[in-house]
Design a protein around this motif. Structure first.
Motif, mmCIF file in Angstrom:
data_model
loop_
_atom_site.group_PDB
_atom_site.id
_atom_site.type_symbol
_atom_site.label_atom_id
_atom_site.label_comp_id
_atom_site.label_asym_id
_atom_site.label_seq_id
_atom_site.Cartn_x
_atom_site.Cartn_y
_atom_site.Cartn_z
ATOM 1 N N ILE A 260 36.014 -3.679 -22.371
ATOM 2 C CA ILE A 260 36.459 -4.500 -21.244
ATOM 3 C C ILE A 260 36.432 -5.979 -21.610
ATOM 4 C CG2 ILE A 260 35.846 -5.252 -18.912
ATOM 5 C CD1 ILE A 260 34.918 -2.352 -18.416
ATOM 6 N N ILE A 261 35.383 -6.433 -22.258
ATOM 7 C CA ILE A 261 35.287 -7.838 -22.664
ATOM 8 C C ILE A 261 36.394 -8.178 -23.660
ATOM 9 C CG2 ILE A 261 33.870 -9.500 -23.943
ATOM 10 C CD1 ILE A 261 31.420 -8.189 -22.619
ATOM 11 N N LEU B 286 33.284 4.750 -19.286
ATOM 12 C CA LEU B 286 32.468 4.549 -18.090
ATOM 13 C C LEU B 286 32.287 5.853 -17.309
ATOM 14 C CD1 LEU B 286 33.735 1.101 -16.809
ATOM 15 C CD2 LEU B 286 31.453 1.659 -17.635
ATOM 16 N N LEU C 159 28.082 3.324 -22.483
ATOM 17 C CA LEU C 159 28.171 2.184 -21.574
ATOM 18 C C LEU C 159 28.410 0.896 -22.345
ATOM 19 C CD1 LEU C 159 27.986 1.055 -18.729
ATOM 20 C CD2 LEU C 159 25.525 0.842 -19.057
ATOM 21 N N VAL C 160 27.702 0.691 -23.428
ATOM 22 C CA VAL C 160 27.873 -0.514 -24.237
ATOM 23 C C VAL C 160 29.282 -0.572 -24.815
ATOM 24 C CG1 VAL C 160 27.123 -1.649 -26.362
ATOM 25 C CG2 VAL C 160 25.440 -0.804 -24.745
ATOM 26 N N ALA D 137 38.100 2.253 -21.958
ATOM 27 C CA ALA D 137 36.943 1.731 -21.225
ATOM 28 C C ALA D 137 36.643 2.582 -19.996
ATOM 29 C CB ALA D 137 37.196 0.283 -20.826
ATOM 30 N N TRP E 150 42.048 -0.385 -21.722
ATOM 31 C CA TRP E 150 41.564 -0.119 -20.369
ATOM 32 C C TRP E 150 41.276 1.367 -20.184
ATOM 33 C CZ3 TRP E 150 39.230 -3.280 -17.434
ATOM 34 C CH2 TRP E 150 39.602 -4.621 -17.354
ATOM 35 N N HIS F 150 23.820 5.485 -23.022
ATOM 36 C CA HIS F 150 23.813 4.029 -23.013
ATOM 37 C C HIS F 150 24.746 3.462 -24.081
ATOM 38 C CE1 HIS F 150 20.482 5.095 -20.560
ATOM 39 N NE2 HIS F 150 20.394 3.860 -20.113
ATOM 40 N N TRP G 40 29.912 7.984 -19.190
ATOM 41 C CA TRP G 40 28.540 7.502 -18.993
ATOM 42 C C TRP G 40 28.001 7.951 -17.639
ATOM 43 C CZ3 TRP G 40 26.834 4.095 -15.183
ATOM 44 C CH2 TRP G 40 25.501 3.720 -15.299
ATOM 45 N N ALA H 242 31.981 0.768 -23.571
ATOM 46 C CA ALA H 242 32.905 0.488 -22.475
ATOM 47 C C ALA H 242 32.888 -0.999 -22.117
ATOM 48 C CB ALA H 242 32.551 1.329 -21.255
ATOM 49 N N ILE H 243 31.720 -1.600 -22.077
ATOM 50 C CA ILE H 243 31.611 -3.022 -21.759
ATOM 51 C C ILE H 243 32.261 -3.860 -22.851
ATOM 52 C CG2 ILE H 243 29.972 -4.923 -21.507
ATOM 53 C CD1 ILE H 243 28.139 -2.925 -20.036
ATOM 54 N N ILE H 244 32.071 -3.470 -24.110
ATOM 55 C CA ILE H 244 32.709 -4.197 -25.210
ATOM 56 C C ILE H 244 34.229 -4.096 -25.092
ATOM 57 C CG2 ILE H 244 33.099 -4.147 -27.709
ATOM 58 C CD1 ILE H 244 30.112 -3.423 -27.986
#
Length: 52
Positions: free
Chosen positions: A42-43, A13, A35-36, A9, A6, A32, A16, A38-40
């Motif tokens: 979080i997922i 973010l 950002l990718v 991430a 967390w 970008h 970014w 961070a999203i990975i």
């Protein structure tokens, strides 16, 4: 370990957002990529926490 994901991430973010709004196109696609990542992160956190 799970809290660390967390934190990573959130740092990505924030990085970014600062890069995107602070520097615009100067840093280009690196923003970008943050950002990718961070999203990975979080997922990944959501998937691993649901397996408990």
């Amino acid at each position: 370990m799970k809290n660390l994901i967390w934190v990573i991430a959130i740092i990505l973010l924030i990085g970014w957002a600062v890069g995107f709004f602070g520097f615009g196109q100067a840093v280009g696609s690196f923003i970008h990529i943050l950002l990718v990542l961070a999203i990975i992160a979080i997922i990944y956190r959501l998937i691993t926490s649901s397996k408990k």
